[in-house]
Structures are given as C-alpha cells and as structure tokens.
Scaffold this motif. Structure first.
Motif, short mmCIF file in Angstrom:
data_model
loop_
_atom_site.label_atom_id
_atom_site.label_comp_id
_atom_site.label_asym_id
_atom_site.label_seq_id
_atom_site.Cartn_x
_atom_site.Cartn_y
_atom_site.Cartn_z
N ARG A 83 21.80 -14.60 -17.90
CA ARG A 83 20.68 -14.28 -17.01
C ARG A 83 20.79 -15.05 -15.70
O ARG A 83 20.48 -14.51 -14.63
CB ARG A 83 19.36 -14.60 -17.70
CG ARG A 83 18.97 -13.63 -18.81
CD ARG A 83 17.64 -14.04 -19.43
NE ARG A 83 17.14 -13.01 -20.34
CZ ARG A 83 16.76 -13.25 -21.60
NH1 ARG A 83 16.83 -14.48 -22.07
NH2 ARG A 83 16.30 -12.28 -22.35
N ASP A 84 21.19 -16.30 -15.78
CA ASP A 84 21.32 -17.12 -14.58
C ASP A 84 22.41 -16.57 -13.67
O ASP A 84 22.20 -16.38 -12.46
CB ASP A 84 21.64 -18.56 -14.97
CG ASP A 84 21.80 -19.48 -13.77
OD1 ASP A 84 20.81 -19.67 -13.04
OD2 ASP A 84 22.91 -20.00 -13.57
N LEU A 85 23.57 -16.27 -14.24
CA LEU A 85 24.71 -15.80 -13.43
C LEU A 85 24.47 -14.40 -12.90
O LEU A 85 24.74 -14.11 -11.73
CB LEU A 85 25.98 -15.85 -14.27
CG LEU A 85 27.25 -15.38 -13.56
CD1 LEU A 85 27.55 -16.24 -12.34
CD2 LEU A 85 28.44 -15.38 -14.53
N ALA A 86 23.96 -13.50 -13.73
CA ALA A 86 23.76 -12.11 -13.30
C ALA A 86 22.80 -12.03 -12.13
O ALA A 86 23.04 -11.30 -11.16
CB ALA A 86 23.25 -11.26 -14.47
N GLY A 87 21.70 -12.77 -12.19
CA GLY A 87 20.73 -12.75 -11.10
C GLY A 87 21.32 -13.29 -9.81
O GLY A 87 21.08 -12.74 -8.72
N ALA A 88 22.13 -14.34 -9.91
CA ALA A 88 22.75 -14.91 -8.72
C ALA A 88 23.76 -13.96 -8.11
O ALA A 88 23.80 -13.75 -6.89
CB ALA A 88 23.43 -16.25 -9.08
N VAL A 89 24.58 -13.33 -8.95
CA VAL A 89 25.60 -12.40 -8.46
C VAL A 89 24.95 -11.18 -7.79
O VAL A 89 25.34 -10.77 -6.70
CB VAL A 89 26.53 -11.95 -9.60
CG1 VAL A 89 27.45 -10.82 -9.15
CG2 VAL A 89 27.36 -13.12 -10.10
N ALA A 90 23.95 -10.60 -8.45
CA ALA A 90 23.28 -9.42 -7.89
C ALA A 90 22.65 -9.73 -6.54
O ALA A 90 22.67 -8.90 -5.62
CB ALA A 90 22.22 -8.90 -8.87
N THR A 91 22.09 -10.92 -6.41
CA THR A 91 21.46 -11.31 -5.14
C THR A 91 22.49 -11.43 -4.02
O THR A 91 22.28 -10.93 -2.91
CB THR A 91 20.72 -12.64 -5.30
OG1 THR A 91 19.72 -12.51 -6.32
CG2 THR A 91 20.04 -13.05 -4.00
N VAL A 92 23.61 -12.04 -4.33
CA VAL A 92 24.63 -12.29 -3.31
C VAL A 92 25.33 -11.00 -2.88
O VAL A 92 25.61 -10.79 -1.69
CB VAL A 92 25.65 -13.33 -3.81
CG1 VAL A 92 26.84 -13.42 -2.86
CG2 VAL A 92 24.99 -14.69 -3.93
N VAL A 93 25.63 -10.13 -3.83
CA VAL A 93 26.35 -8.89 -3.48
C VAL A 93 25.38 -7.77 -3.08
O VAL A 93 25.82 -6.67 -2.77
CB VAL A 93 27.26 -8.41 -4.63
CG1 VAL A 93 28.27 -9.47 -4.98
CG2 VAL A 93 26.45 -8.01 -5.86
#
Length: 444
Positions: free
Chosen positions: A210-220
């Motif tokens: 959950r932590d990584l997916a949210g960060a990746v989606a925000t950046v891309v």
C-alpha cells in the motif's frame, strides 16, 4: 433572396443500454449538469428524459459505454437532411486530435507487471497469488507477464516467479535495496516504468504494498484502486477493478481509461494460489540501480520482527471459528476456542465483536480486517454484513450458525444451522471429541 434557414441539429436524449452497466460508482450522475440521472439500488442509472439536454457528458464518462443517445424519427430525418447538406460527412466524423493523442499514448504501454514483495529474500505469498491473476490478464490481452524484483541478492525470486507463471522478470539488485524504504523502492520502480512502460501493475495490499503503490501512482500521475476483490480486462484493454464501495454496501467496478499504467492492489488470500510449475524458465532482464545510498535520507538501524510465539495468523489458517455480536461478550468466545482447538484451527471475529473489545484487531475477518480462505469457516452469531462477507466468502466450506433464519450469512453458507449457538457449538465440539475417541479406540 435569403437562403432558407438550416434546421437546428437535434441533440437527442441519453438512454441506458440494457446489460452493459457495471455499477462504476455513479460517474454518469455526477457528470450530469441538469440532474437528470438517478441511480437504482443496483447502481444503475435511470435517465429522466424530460430533463435530459443531450449534452453527452454522461456518455463520455461511462467506462463501459453503457449509455447512448436516442433520437426520435423526426430528429433522425433532420440529421439525415443535415448530412446531405454537408456532402454526407457529419461533423462528428472529423478527426479528433485529442482522441488521437490519447490513443497513441495508451498504445505505447504494453505488458502486465506483478511486484514481488520480499523481506530479507523471502517473498510474500500474495505476490505468487497475483502472478496467477496476472497470468489470466496477460493471456487475455496477449502480452507477457513480468515479475518485478527489487532487493539485494534476490535473483532466486526471479526463478521462483517463473515457476508461478511469469514469462520474464525485471531484476534490480543492489545493496541500497536490501531493506524496504519508500524513497529507494519508489525511484527503482519509477525507473523501470520509464524504461519499459507497462500497462498494468499489480501489488499486494500489505503495509509495504500500500505504501509503495500509492507513492508510485502519485509520481507517475496515474490512477490506483486499492483492495480489489476482482480483476478483468475489457475489449479496449482497460483494467476492470472491482472493490467494495460506499462502506461496502455495493461492489463497484473502477476503470482508469485515460492514464497508464493502470495500478491495483489486492489483499492476501483474495486470489487463488496458482499451481507451481517446477522447472519453468523465463528471461531475466537486469537493470542498473539509479539510486545511491547517500541520496536516501531514511536509514535502517535495526530490524525488529513482529513474529511472536503467541501470534496467530488467521489469514493462513485452514480452520477458522469466528464469532460476531451474537456471542454477547468476550467470555463466551471460550466455547469457540474449544471448538477451534478440536479442529486444529483458530478463533476469528467480525468487526462488531472487535469494536466491542471482545477480540483483538488482528483476529478481525472482513474488509477492514483480514481476508481469509480456509478449508472450513464457521460463523457463529454473525449476521453477514457485506464488509464481513468480502473477507471470507471464498472459503472452501462455510458453516453458519444463527438464530435468525433470514440472516444474510446463510446466502453464502454451504451449510446453515438455525439455532442457539450456545447450544449448537458445544454440541458440535462434543461430537468431534466423540469421533476422535472412537478413532483412537480403533487404532489401539
């Protein structure tokens, strides 16, 4: 002499195409500027034709193309006359530069990725479960299924991913990735996305995922649907992501049709584990790590394991006896523990029982707790709210015990017992003990 006035182009009225609505969460209703869309209990739109102005906004936002414009015979005649006046070419047929640019962008992304979550070289079970579902999605759209492996000395996970269905694996192996840190893993995954442009990325709905997916989606700058319970693709390669919505009262299908990659997280035990194919191989695509240790502000000083001797992981249990509000108090869970001990299982609980303080939160089954898939799930005094059903409805056998014969839990139960659980549960426990005693005598 003045030219005859051209008739005004009719706009028609929106209407629902039967059988195509996916209950996406009332996008059409929110897009309507004149409030002419009402929703049924099933999440489908009802168009109030006397208020509709044919603005097309509801049609443009519908991810399933379940709405269309309907014209009267008189309006169709006007459209035909206008088409003749324009030489047979309607204005709608002119090239749409915005639509062409969107189509070009979407076509540049290809492939299904599954992020392999690992801790100290050991993969999380949910990663292999997602490879099984990823295999279905990749086959449906005709693309490779790729595993994404980040860490230090984790190449063995690539080979394990092949045995669970992956065609290839993207490997980024470096000391800076030994322990999970949001910034380092975010930059690593972002680097791979920029290089290879996948159209679908799946991650486990764990604390790390959950932590990584949210960060990746925000950046891309793309969409992310969390805690999905169902995944499929439509004929336009859009990922259809199904999850509980509105507090779990309906199941909504969400689509990210204008952005790539499409991202979703799925809880452990929601998807079935794929059969392991020993000896299956694939290609390992190695990538240089663009991250330096001195660039990462967070440092890992010590790893403290949360694995306790008395810790019970209900998500991995084969037999679960769960209690709800019908247990009437924490002391009464003792009869459930006796039954669970005879079965070699564990005790779970519904959200209402946990909120009442009768059981700890780590025993909660449901949308806001753990998703389980045991061989036998016994629900005692649980009414069957959808929040709970989402977490246990894929159990092999469900036995429900409740005094209310109309309780929703009976709709998903394999076997249902209408009665007083304080009489039924001890009787089942006694019966199992008797059977064990008989078996012991025969063996002796």
């Amino acid at each position: 002499m003045a030219e005859p006035k051209k008739p005004k182009k009719p706009r028609g009225k929106a209407q629902l195409i039967p059988g195509k609505c996916i209950a996406c969460g009332a996008r059409c209703q929110s897009a309507c500027p004149v409030n002419c869309v009402e929703m049924t209990d099933a999440g489908e739109p009802v168009i109030l034709s006397d208020k509709c102005i044919g603005c097309l906004k509801c049609i443009k936002v519908c991810p399933a193309e379940a709405l269309e414009i309907q014209f009267t015979p008189e309006e169709l005649a006007i459209l035909e006359e206008l088409a003749k006046q324009q030489g047979g070419v309607a204005a709608e047929e002119e090239p749409d530069e915005e639509a062409q640019a969107l189509a070009a962008m979407l076509s540049a992304y290809r492939g299904v990725w599954v992020f392999i979550e690992q801790t100290e070289g050991e993969a999380a079970r949910v990663s292999w479960e997602l490879l099984g579902k990823g295999r279905e999605l990749a086959d449906a759209i005709g693309v490779p299924l790729s595993a994404v492996v980040l860490g230090e000395q984790v190449e063995h996970l690539c080979h394990e991913a092949f045995s669970h269905g992956a065609d290839q694996a993207y490997l980024m192996d470096a000391p800076v990735l030994k322990h999970y840190r949001t910034e380092s893993y975010l930059r690593g995954v972002r680097h791979l996305i920029d290089q290879h442009q996948p159209e679908i990325i799946l991650m486990g709905a764990t604390g790390l995922g959950r932590d990584l997916a949210g960060a990746v989606a925000t950046v891309v700058k793309t969409g992310l649907t969390a805690d999905c319970t169902g995944l499929a693709v439509d004929d336009k390669r859009n990922l259809m992501q199904t999850r509980p919505a509105f507090g779990g009262n309906i199941m909504a299908t969400i689509m990210c049709d204008k952005y790539r990659p499409q991202m979703a997280t799925v809880r452990p035990n929601v998807m079935p584990m794929p059969e392991k194919q020993a000896g299956r191989s694939g290609a390992i695509i190695r990538s240089d790590c663009p991250i330096r240790e001195e660039e990462i502000l967070v440092k890992v000083l010590e790893i403290i394991s949360d694995k306790k001797k008395d810790h019970v992981d209900i998500a991995g249990a084969e037999f679960i006896v769960s209690g709800g509000r019908g247990m009437m108090g924490s002391d009464n869970f003792g009869i459930l523990k006796e039954l669970a001990d005879e079965l070699g299982g564990v005790v779970g609980a519904s959200r209402s029982a946990v909120d009442a303080g009768w059981m700890p939160q780590d025993r909660q089954v449901g949308q806001t707790g753990k998703t389980v898939r045991p061989k036998i799930y016994i629900a005692c005094g649980i009414s069957g709210a959808i929040q709970h059903l989402v977490g246990m409805q894929d159990s092999d056998i469900i036995i429900a015990i409740n005094r209310d014969k109309n309780a929703p839990i009976f709709e998903v139960a394999t076997y249902g017992i209408v009665g007083d659980l304080f009489q039924v549960v001890p009787a089942i426990t006694a019966g199992i003990r008797a059977l064990k005693a008989q078996r012991s005598k025969k063996v002796a």
